[in-house]
Design a protein around this motif. Structure first.
Motif, PDB file in Angstrom:
ATOM      1  N   PHE A   1       0.846  -1.207   0.000  1.00 12.63           N
ATOM      2  CA  PHE A   1       0.000   0.000   0.000  1.00 12.63           C
ATOM      3  C   PHE A   1       0.879   1.253   0.000  1.00 12.63           C
ATOM      4  O   PHE A   1       0.594   2.221  -0.706  1.00 12.63           O
ATOM      5  N   ALA A   2       1.941   1.233   0.793  1.00 13.27           N
ATOM      6  CA  ALA A   2       2.818   2.407   0.880  1.00 13.27           C
ATOM      7  C   ALA A   2       3.513   2.666  -0.446  1.00 13.27           C
ATOM      8  O   ALA A   2       3.791   3.821  -0.787  1.00 13.27           O
ATOM      9  N   LYS A   3       3.792   1.605  -1.217  1.00 13.86           N
ATOM     10  CA  LYS A   3       4.427   1.803  -2.522  1.00 13.86           C
ATOM     11  C   LYS A   3       3.488   2.513  -3.497  1.00 13.86           C
ATOM     12  O   LYS A   3       3.946   3.220  -4.392  1.00 13.86           O
ATOM     13  N   LYS A   4       2.167   2.322  -3.322  1.00 15.15           N
ATOM     14  CA  LYS A   4       1.216   3.048  -4.173  1.00 15.15           C
ATOM     15  C   LYS A   4       1.301   4.537  -3.886  1.00 15.15           C
ATOM     16  O   LYS A   4       1.266   5.356  -4.799  1.00 15.15           O
ATOM     17  N   GLY A   5       1.352   4.897  -2.606  1.00 13.00           N
ATOM     18  CA  GLY A   5       1.625   6.265  -2.211  1.00 13.00           C
ATOM     19  C   GLY A   5       0.486   7.254  -2.277  1.00 13.00           C
ATOM     20  O   GLY A   5       0.674   8.420  -1.958  1.00 13.00           O
ATOM     21  N   ASP A   6      -0.720   6.843  -2.671  1.00 11.71           N
ATOM     22  CA  ASP A   6      -1.805   7.821  -2.769  1.00 11.71           C
ATOM     23  C   ASP A   6      -2.534   7.951  -1.428  1.00 11.71           C
ATOM     24  O   ASP A   6      -2.246   7.247  -0.463  1.00 11.71           O
ATOM     25  N   LEU A   7      -3.482   8.857  -1.391  1.00 12.31           N
ATOM     26  CA  LEU A   7      -4.202   9.142  -0.157  1.00 12.31           C
ATOM     27  C   LEU A   7      -5.033   7.954   0.307  1.00 12.31           C
ATOM     28  O   LEU A   7      -5.108   7.656   1.504  1.00 12.31           O
ATOM     29  N   SER A   8      -5.641   7.252  -0.639  1.00  9.63           N
ATOM     30  CA  SER A   8      -6.443   6.087  -0.287  1.00  9.63           C
ATOM     31  C   SER A   8      -5.587   5.018   0.382  1.00  9.63           C
ATOM     32  O   SER A   8      -5.993   4.414   1.387  1.00  9.63           O
ATOM     33  N   ALA A   9      -4.388   4.787  -0.145  1.00  7.98           N
ATOM     34  CA  ALA A   9      -3.498   3.798   0.452  1.00  7.98           C
ATOM     35  C   ALA A   9      -3.051   4.237   1.840  1.00  7.98           C
ATOM     36  O   ALA A   9      -2.957   3.414   2.768  1.00  7.98           O
ATOM     37  N   ARG A  10      -2.790   5.532   2.012  1.00  7.91           N
ATOM     38  CA  ARG A  10      -2.375   6.035   3.327  1.00  7.91           C
ATOM     39  C   ARG A  10      -3.495   5.835   4.352  1.00  7.91           C
ATOM     40  O   ARG A  10      -3.245   5.454   5.490  1.00  7.91           O
ATOM     41  N   ARG A  11      -4.746   6.043   3.941  1.00 11.04           N
ATOM     42  CA  ARG A  11      -5.864   5.842   4.871  1.00 11.04           C
ATOM     43  C   ARG A  11      -6.041   4.367   5.213  1.00 11.04           C
ATOM     44  O   ARG A  11      -6.394   4.028   6.344  1.00 11.04           O
ATOM     45  N   ARG A  12      -5.802   3.463   4.233  1.00 14.38           N
ATOM     46  CA  ARG A  12      -5.881   2.027   4.503  1.00 14.38           C
ATOM     47  C   ARG A  12      -4.826   1.601   5.515  1.00 14.38           C
ATOM     48  O   ARG A  12      -5.085   0.784   6.399  1.00 14.38           O
ATOM     49  N   VAL A  13      -3.625   2.155   5.388  1.00 16.01           N
ATOM     50  CA  VAL A  13      -2.551   1.821   6.330  1.00 16.01           C
ATOM     51  C   VAL A  13      -2.872   2.392   7.709  1.00 16.01           C
ATOM     52  O   VAL A  13      -2.601   1.752   8.732  1.00 16.01           O
ATOM     53  N   LEU A  14      -3.467   3.573   7.763  1.00 12.28           N
ATOM     54  CA  LEU A  14      -3.802   4.194   9.051  1.00 12.28           C
ATOM     55  C   LEU A  14      -4.854   3.415   9.825  1.00 12.28           C
ATOM     56  O   LEU A  14      -4.990   3.593  11.037  1.00 12.28           O
ATOM     57  N   THR A  15      -5.626   2.551   9.150  1.00 10.07           N
ATOM     58  CA  THR A  15      -6.587   1.728   9.897  1.00 10.07           C
ATOM     59  C   THR A  15      -5.869   0.660  10.717  1.00 10.07           C
ATOM     60  O   THR A  15      -6.409   0.192  11.716  1.00 10.07           O
ATOM     61  N   VAL A  16      -4.650   0.282  10.315  1.00 11.55           N
ATOM     62  CA  VAL A  16      -3.892  -0.738  11.045  1.00 11.55           C
ATOM     63  C   VAL A  16      -2.858  -0.079  11.949  1.00 11.55           C
ATOM     64  O   VAL A  16      -2.817  -0.321  13.153  1.00 11.55           O
ATOM     65  N   VAL A  17      -2.017   0.754  11.350  1.00 11.63           N
ATOM     66  CA  VAL A  17      -0.956   1.432  12.105  1.00 11.63           C
ATOM     67  C   VAL A  17      -1.509   2.779  12.548  1.00 11.63           C
ATOM     68  O   VAL A  17      -1.739   3.665  11.727  1.00 11.63           O
ATOM     69  N   ARG A  18      -1.726   2.950  13.851  1.00  7.24           N
ATOM     70  CA  ARG A  18      -2.388   4.155  14.366  1.00  7.24           C
ATOM     71  C   ARG A  18      -1.437   5.339  14.537  1.00  7.24           C
ATOM     72  O   ARG A  18      -1.880   6.476  14.653  1.00  7.24           O
ATOM     73  N   ASP A  19      -0.140   5.101  14.552  1.00  8.86           N
ATOM     74  CA  ASP A  19       0.836   6.163  14.776  1.00  8.86           C
ATOM     75  C   ASP A  19       1.151   6.868  13.449  1.00  8.86           C
ATOM     76  O   ASP A  19       1.684   6.266  12.523  1.00  8.86           O
ATOM     77  N   LYS A  20       0.789   8.152  13.356  1.00  9.11           N
ATOM     78  CA  LYS A  20       0.983   8.892  12.112  1.00  9.11           C
ATOM     79  C   LYS A  20       2.458   9.070  11.771  1.00  9.11           C
ATOM     80  O   LYS A  20       2.839   9.099  10.596  1.00  9.11           O
ATOM     81  N   GLY A  21       3.302   9.161  12.794  1.00  6.80           N
ATOM     82  CA  GLY A  21       4.739   9.284  12.546  1.00  6.80           C
ATOM     83  C   GLY A  21       5.310   8.041  11.889  1.00  6.80           C
ATOM     84  O   GLY A  21       6.149   8.119  10.981  1.00  6.80           O
ATOM     85  N   VAL A  22       4.849   6.873  12.317  1.00  6.57           N
ATOM     86  CA  VAL A  22       5.317   5.616  11.733  1.00  6.57           C
ATOM     87  C   VAL A  22       4.792   5.481  10.300  1.00  6.57           C
ATOM     88  O   VAL A  22       5.514   5.022   9.406  1.00  6.57           O
ATOM     89  N   VAL A  23       3.548   5.909  10.073  1.00  2.95           N
ATOM     90  CA  VAL A  23       2.987   5.852   8.718  1.00  2.95           C
ATOM     91  C   VAL A  23       3.776   6.783   7.800  1.00  2.95           C
ATOM     92  O   VAL A  23       4.081   6.430   6.652  1.00  2.95           O
ATOM     93  N   HIS A  24       4.154   7.952   8.305  1.00  8.54           N
ATOM     94  CA  HIS A  24       4.963   8.872   7.507  1.00  8.54           C
ATOM     95  C   HIS A  24       6.309   8.240   7.152  1.00  8.54           C
ATOM     96  O   HIS A  24       6.771   8.328   6.006  1.00  8.54           O
ATOM     97  N   THR A  25       6.942   7.582   8.124  1.00  3.43           N
ATOM     98  CA  THR A  25       8.212   6.895   7.872  1.00  3.43           C
ATOM     99  C   THR A  25       8.029   5.795   6.840  1.00  3.43           C
ATOM    100  O   THR A  25       8.857   5.620   5.939  1.00  3.43           O
ATOM    101  N   LEU A  26       6.926   5.047   6.950  1.00  9.68           N
ATOM    102  CA  LEU A  26       6.648   3.970   6.012  1.00  9.68           C
ATOM    103  C   LEU A  26       6.507   4.499   4.580  1.00  9.68           C
ATOM    104  O   LEU A  26       7.066   3.930   3.638  1.00  9.68           O
ATOM    105  N   PHE A  27       5.792   5.604   4.411  1.00  6.97           N
ATOM    106  CA  PHE A  27       5.538   6.127   3.073  1.00  6.97           C
ATOM    107  C   PHE A  27       6.723   6.892   2.493  1.00  6.97           C
ATOM    108  O   PHE A  27       6.900   6.907   1.282  1.00  6.97           O
TER     109      PHE A  27
END
Length: 199
Positions: free
Chosen positions: A54-80
């Motif tokens: 999902f992070a490789k796709k990089g769009d907003l929809s993928a970021r929201r899908r990842v945020l449903t699992v990983v709740r920490d926005k800082g970690v999601v930012h690092t992932l993307f």
């Protein structure tokens, strides 16, 4: 539908298992590698790899899908921003599980799950280039080839050479079929003895 995993769920209930896997994936993306039990690592691998995809796709929809699992926005930012670009050339297989023995307290088998940060091996790139070159060379092979000069042998040498049309003699007899020895207590009178094959 994917086949459900066998055995009891981690933590007892489905909700608890989802929370355990979410926390493990958050820790994996935050630290790059974590030590956990083999069972948890094997359950974590598909989830983590899906989140990296999902992070490789990089769009907003993928970021929201990842945020449903990983709740920490800082970690999601690092992932993307850091992990996904590093995995851009890799087609799957983003994690590695290494078994490290057992835990001292309860003898549970432990493993290290880590993100693979090495670049894709150059051997795979060479194989891709070779297949492309073979495809380009295929039309060239269809072109007519010049006839090679043929050496003529004198008639005297032909007499000494064996005739090609004559059938070749077999010097070794055909191997016989091997039979297993009879089992103890079996009635061998019903089974006829194997007849020798004529050579």
């Amino acid at each position: 539908m994917p086949t459900p995993t066998k055995g009891a769920r981690l933590g007892g209930s489905p909700a608890h298992e989802r929370l355990i896997l979410a926390n493990l994936s958050t820790s994996l993306f935050e630290h790059g590698r974590i030590t956990t039990t083999e069972t948890k690592a094997k359950r974590l691998r598909p989830l983590a790899e899906r989140l990296i995809t999902f992070a490789k796709k990089g769009d907003l929809s993928a970021r929201r899908r990842v945020l449903t699992v990983v709740r920490d926005k800082g970690v999601v930012h690092t992932l993307f921003t850091e992990i996904a670009p590093a995995m851009a050339e890799r087609n799957g297989g983003y994690t590695r599980i290494t078994k490290i023995g057992t835990r001292k307290g309860d003898n549970a088998p432990m493993a290290v799950i880590e993100l693979i940060t090495e670049p894709v091996s150059p051997k795979q790139a060479v194989v891709k280039e070779a297949t492309k070159a073979a495809e380009k060379a295929a039309p060239v092979e269809d072109a007519p080839v010049e006839d090679a000069p043929v050496e003529e042998t004198p008639a005297e040498d032909v007499k000494d050479a064996p005739a090609e049309d004559a059938p070749a003699e077999e010097t070794t007899p055909a191997p016989r079929a091997r039979t297993a020895p009879p089992r103890a207590g079996s009635n061998t009178s019903r089974c006829p003895a194997p007849s020798p094959t004529a050579a």
